[in-house]
Scaffold this motif. Sequence first.
Motif, mmCIF file in Angstrom:
data_model
loop_
_atom_site.group_PDB
_atom_site.id
_atom_site.type_symbol
_atom_site.label_atom_id
_atom_site.label_comp_id
_atom_site.label_asym_id
_atom_site.label_seq_id
_atom_site.Cartn_x
_atom_site.Cartn_y
_atom_site.Cartn_z
ATOM 1 N N UNK A 1 0.809 -1.224 0.000
ATOM 2 C CA UNK A 1 0.000 0.000 0.000
ATOM 3 C C UNK A 1 0.844 1.277 0.000
ATOM 4 N N UNK A 2 2.074 1.173 0.470
ATOM 5 C CA UNK A 2 2.917 2.378 0.407
ATOM 6 C C UNK A 2 3.341 2.718 -1.020
ATOM 7 N N UNK B 1 -4.585 3.719 10.437
ATOM 8 C CA UNK B 1 -3.250 3.126 10.367
ATOM 9 C C UNK B 1 -2.215 4.255 10.300
ATOM 10 N N UNK B 2 -1.681 4.611 11.460
ATOM 11 C CA UNK B 2 -0.787 5.766 11.556
ATOM 12 C C UNK B 2 0.492 5.561 10.746
ATOM 13 N N UNK B 3 1.112 4.393 10.858
ATOM 14 C CA UNK B 3 2.373 4.145 10.175
ATOM 15 C C UNK B 3 2.205 4.168 8.657
ATOM 16 N N UNK B 4 1.102 3.607 8.172
ATOM 17 C CA UNK B 4 0.857 3.598 6.731
ATOM 18 C C UNK B 4 0.678 5.013 6.208
ATOM 19 N N UNK C 1 -1.228 11.960 11.028
ATOM 20 C CA UNK C 1 -0.773 11.748 9.653
ATOM 21 C C UNK C 1 -1.942 11.496 8.700
ATOM 22 N N UNK C 2 -2.956 10.811 9.153
ATOM 23 C CA UNK C 2 -4.101 10.524 8.288
ATOM 24 C C UNK C 2 -4.826 11.811 7.915
ATOM 25 N N UNK C 3 -5.075 12.679 8.907
ATOM 26 C CA UNK C 3 -5.759 13.944 8.627
ATOM 27 C C UNK C 3 -4.899 14.835 7.736
#
Length: 505
Positions: free
Chosen positions: A16-17, A41-44, A65-67
Amino acid sequence: MACLLELSHELLHCIFTEIEPADIASVSRTCRDLNAYINGNRLLHKELYIRRYDELDGKAGEPDWEAEMHKAVLLEKILESEDKETKAEQLGFVAEQIDAMLMKANPDCDKSLNVELLREYFSDTANIDTFLCSSSLFQIAGTEDQRAALTVELRQASAKLHCLYGKPVDPVPSKRCSAHYSISPFFAIRNIDNNTSPSANTRGQTRAFPAHTVARSKVYDLRQYTDHTLWGPFTDDGTQTVDWEKVEAIMLVLGFNLNKFTDRSGGRFERVWDDPFVGAIPHSYIPPPAITGPTKEFDQEISLARELEPSIDDLDPYGVSGTWMRVVCFLDYNDLYAFNFSSRIPDDEPREPIDTEEGIIYLEETLQVTKVEPPSDGDDSGDEEEDGMDWSNFEGERLPIVHFRGSSRSLHASWDPNANSRIRGTVRQTPEGEIRWTTFSIFHGEERWRSEGIQVGGIRSSRGILGSWFDKDYDRHGPAGPTAFWKMSDDVAEEKTSSMPIAYF
C-alpha cells in the motif's frame, strides 16, 4: 481478493505504500477488512505522506498523519481540477493549506518536496488566476480570468498567497518596445512622455490594467499611511495585523521594477524573486559557503568584539547580524504630490492606476545586534511600540525584541550625499505572530527616514522583508514608498574609511 487479505500486515504495508496517496481512500472502500486495516493506520499514512510531502517535525506532538494526508490530497485534487468555479469556491482552504505546507516545509528549498509540488501546480495559469489574483487589486487589474474574491477575508488570503508565491504576475516590457525608457543616475526607469499627467498612460482603459499600475497607485497613496497602520503594511485599526493586500501591492511594484531594472543593467544585478515559493519558508536562509583566503585588517577588531560579548548573537532568534541587500523605490516628489493632492476624492475611493517614473536604489547594509530584551506583555510595559497590544490570542513562543545598528551604502550612487547612512532598528513579533522589522536611517547623527516591514515566510526566511519607508516624523505630505531587504551572508564587515556609508530611501 482472498489472497490479498491473507497476506501479513507487513506485506500489506509494503504494497500500500506504493499506492498514490490520492488512491488509498478508494482502496479502503473496496471491502470491510481493507477499510479496517487502512483507516487509523498511523504508520501507513505517515509513510504515504513523507514519500510525497516534506516530513512534519512533530515538535508540537505526533502529527495526525491521516488527517494531514487527507488535506494534502484534497488540495492536490482542487489544484488539478479544470473547473474554475470549484477552484474559486475553495480559495480559502487552498490558501490556508498552502500556507501551512510552506510553514512546515523543508527549509532547504532545493530539497523541499512541498515547494517542488507547488511550483509544478502553479505552472498552470488557471491556478495563478484563481488563487493568486483574487485580491481587491484585481477588481480593475489583470485579465478577465483574474477577479477579486467576494469577501475581505478571501481577498486577504489570496494576497498573502500571492506574496508567498513571490513572482510578479506582470510581464516585463521588452527592451525593444516602442516606448522609450531611460536610466538616471538613480537608475530611474521611466516611460517618457512629458505631455501627459502621471496617470495618463492608464486612464481610459475599461478593464485589465496591468497589476503593477494598480499596485503603484495603492503604494503611493499617502492616505494609506496613518498612525494606526504605523505607516507600514498593517490594517488601519492599531492591532498590527498584517494587511496582505498592501504587502502584495509593495511586492508587485518592487518586483516589476527590479525585473525591469535587472534587464536594463547589462547583467550587473542578478534577477531576484524569480522562483515561485522559494524562500517563503521559516529558517530558509542558509548562509553561503565561507570564502577562504587572507583576512582583512579589521577582521581582528570584529573578532575581538565578538569575544568580549560572545553570546549576543546566540540570543538573537531572528538572525540579524550580517550583510543584507536592500532595494528602495520612490516617485519624484513633484509626481507624488500631484498624484495625491491635485484633486480631492472620497476617502473610500481608490486613486487611479498610474504608470509613472520611479527611482530605484540598491543598498548593501551591514547590521549587528546590539541588545536583546525580553518581550513585553503589552500592558503599560514602557515600550510605546507594544503598549495596549492584545496578546491574549497569541499562539506559540514569545520571542525577544532584538535591537541592532549598522551602516548602509549605495551600490551605484555612493557619490550622492543621500546615498549612505547609519542604520538602527528593532525586530519583534506582532500579536498574530508575524515578524516585524523597524529601521531608521541616520544622517550626520540625525534620524531622517524610517521603514516598517514584515518578513514574508516567517522567521529567518530567505525571501526577506517587504514594507514601506517614510519620513521619521510622519509627514503626511510624504515622501513615502516601497522597500524590501533580504539577507546575503552572516559576514559583518565594516568600512575602513571614517566616513560612514549611507542609504537613501
